[in-house]
Design a protein around this motif. Structure first.
Motif, short mmCIF file in Angstrom:
data_model
loop_
_atom_site.label_atom_id
_atom_site.label_comp_id
_atom_site.label_asym_id
_atom_site.label_seq_id
_atom_site.Cartn_x
_atom_site.Cartn_y
_atom_site.Cartn_z
N ILE A 23 0.86 -1.18 0.00
CA ILE A 23 0.00 0.00 0.00
C ILE A 23 0.90 1.23 0.00
O ILE A 23 1.83 1.32 0.80
CB ILE A 23 -0.95 0.03 1.21
N LEU A 24 0.64 2.15 -0.91
CA LEU A 24 1.43 3.37 -1.00
C LEU A 24 0.50 4.56 -1.24
O LEU A 24 -0.27 4.56 -2.21
CB LEU A 24 2.44 3.27 -2.15
N ALA A 25 0.53 5.53 -0.33
CA ALA A 25 -0.29 6.73 -0.46
C ALA A 25 0.63 7.92 -0.74
O ALA A 25 1.67 8.08 -0.11
CB ALA A 25 -1.08 6.97 0.81
N VAL A 26 0.24 8.75 -1.70
CA VAL A 26 1.05 9.88 -2.14
C VAL A 26 0.17 11.11 -2.29
O VAL A 26 -0.96 11.02 -2.78
CB VAL A 26 1.73 9.58 -3.50
N ASP A 27 0.67 12.25 -1.86
CA ASP A 27 -0.03 13.51 -2.12
C ASP A 27 0.98 14.65 -2.13
O ASP A 27 2.09 14.50 -1.63
CB ASP A 27 -1.11 13.78 -1.07
N TRP A 28 0.61 15.76 -2.68
CA TRP A 28 1.48 16.92 -2.75
C TRP A 28 0.62 18.17 -2.81
O TRP A 28 -0.58 18.12 -3.10
CB TRP A 28 2.40 16.86 -3.97
N ALA A 29 1.23 19.31 -2.54
CA ALA A 29 0.52 20.58 -2.60
C ALA A 29 1.50 21.71 -2.80
O ALA A 29 2.69 21.59 -2.48
CB ALA A 29 -0.28 20.80 -1.32
N LYS A 30 1.03 22.81 -3.34
CA LYS A 30 1.84 24.02 -3.43
C LYS A 30 2.10 24.54 -2.02
O LYS A 30 1.40 24.22 -1.07
CB LYS A 30 1.12 25.07 -4.27
N MET A 31 3.10 25.41 -1.92
CA MET A 31 3.55 25.87 -0.60
C MET A 31 2.43 26.51 0.21
O MET A 31 2.36 26.38 1.42
CB MET A 31 4.70 26.87 -0.77
N GLU A 32 1.52 27.23 -0.47
CA GLU A 32 0.48 27.94 0.29
C GLU A 32 -0.74 27.08 0.56
O GLU A 32 -1.66 27.51 1.26
CB GLU A 32 0.05 29.21 -0.47
N ASP A 33 -0.77 25.86 0.03
CA ASP A 33 -1.93 24.98 0.21
C ASP A 33 -1.61 23.86 1.19
O ASP A 33 -0.46 23.59 1.50
CB ASP A 33 -2.35 24.38 -1.14
N SER A 34 -2.68 23.19 1.65
CA SER A 34 -2.51 22.03 2.53
C SER A 34 -2.79 20.76 1.74
O SER A 34 -3.36 20.78 0.65
CB SER A 34 -3.47 22.13 3.71
#
Length: 355
Positions: A23-34
């Motif tokens: 199981i692998l979960a991945v997420d990302w966001a810009k610096m000003e976002d959560s």
């Protein structure tokens, strides 16, 4: 965030047989976002059955990354049919002659909201693909050749007024191994629904991306060269990619991308080295009628686990200088102080680790 668990079966006749769950979960966001890790960020959730039928053969089902081929320095995957797929089933490493047969059936889902007949319509575009590979056929002591074939189908969607479309892909690559390094050269052709949205997203393109699947095609040549010694290492990468969108824009239907880069590394000690990277990109976009080049230079002082080009983790202190054509103003460095300029600097620290 990933978890990998392997359970070896207590069977004397199949002492190497095992069941493996990932199981692998991945997420990302810009610096000003959560951001948050959730179901939408599950990149891999699979079961793998190892050595059940023959030694080395693995069967897998679920969502997974499957035998990606790329150029590390460019962070570019020239063959990546499973990343972004909704679900799949694979058979890997079935020995036939001096090569290995690999099969994968993949199912793609692309949820989108579009304006249809002046109304907002949200629906899912479904597609399927069959990935067939015969890899590692020995040509001689130093060279192996591999082949890839792909059959794709984008299914009909009445809500979005999309007809069914097909696509196909063919590729051949040669891996060369010598005492001081390796080289991989590849040639690939894709058409229709075999053309992916991005090198890191294997979901097929659609008409909403500005493509006519019945007329679109991609031809791509890549080369990945690596040389290593006790005091020195270097990687050179090359991508020559010509895309026909099938939709005539301002000057035509083609988008051409040519990219090359080289990264020599000199070892000051077992853990400290100096890296220089030079990169050049050229884009000719007939659809939107712009063309130009980008050239960048990076110098980095690196603290690494040990000697070796791929030694990780590595901490870099770097400075980069880049220049680009007037046509790229507003397209390069978006969101930075250089968004409306044609050159800029970047400096900082970067930590890279693999797992």
């Amino acid at each position: 965030l990933g978890v990998d668990y392997k359970h070896t079966l207590p069977d004397a006749a199949k002492k190497d047989a095992s069941i493996e769950g990932r199981i692998l979960a991945v997420d990302w966001a810009k610096m000003e976002d959560s951001f948050s890790l959730g179901l939408d960020g599950i990149r891999e959730a699979s079961l793998r059955f190892n050595n059940f039928t023959s030694p080395g053969v693995t069967y897998a089902i679920g969502r997974m990354e499957y035998q990606r081929k790329g150029i590390h320095m460019m962070d570019y995957w020239w063959l990546n049919t499973a990343q972004g797929a909704h679900v799949g089933a694979t058979m890997e490493n079935c020995a036939i002659g001096s090569g290995m047969l690999n099969l994968a059936f993949l199912r793609y889902e692309d949820k989108t909201t579009q304006t249809i007949d002046s109304s907002s319509v949200t629906s899912t575009i479904n597609a399927s693909g069959l990935d067939i590979r015969y890899q590692g056929l020995a040509l001689n002591d130093n060279n192996k050749i591999s082949f890839w074939g792909f059959l794709g189908a984008r299914h009909k969607n009445e809500d979005l007024q999309l007809d069914s479309e097909s696509g196909s892909g063919l590729a051949v690559w040669v891996d060369t191994k010598r005492d001081n390094g390796t080289n991989t050269v590849s040639l690939a052709y894709k058409s229709g629904s075999a053309i992916t949205k991005h090198d890191g997203n294997a979901t097929p393109l659609s008409e909403f991306d500005g493509y006519d699947l019945g007329e679109s095609s991609v031809v791509e040549l890549t080369n990945n060269y690596l040389i290593e010694s006790d005091k020195f290492a270097m990687q050179w990468g090359l991508v020559l990619k010509q895309t026909d969108t099938g939709v005539v824009g301002e000057e035509g239907s083609n988008i051409d991308w040519y990219s090359t880069g080289v990264r020599p590394i000199y070892y000051l000690s077992d853990h400290v080295n100096l890296a220089l990277e030079l990169g050049y990109d050229r884009v000719n976009n007939e659809v939107e009628d712009y063309s130009g080049s980008l050239f960048k230079t990076t110098l980095a002082l690196q603290l690494a686990k040990g000697r070796g080009y791929y030694s990780r983790p590595v901490l870099r202190a770097f400075v980069t200088r880049a220049q680009w054509s007037d046509d790229f103003a507003g397209k390069v460095a978006k969101g930075s102080p250089y968004e409306d300029d044609t050159s800029g600097w970047s400096a900082g620290f970067q930590l890279e680790a693999w797992w």
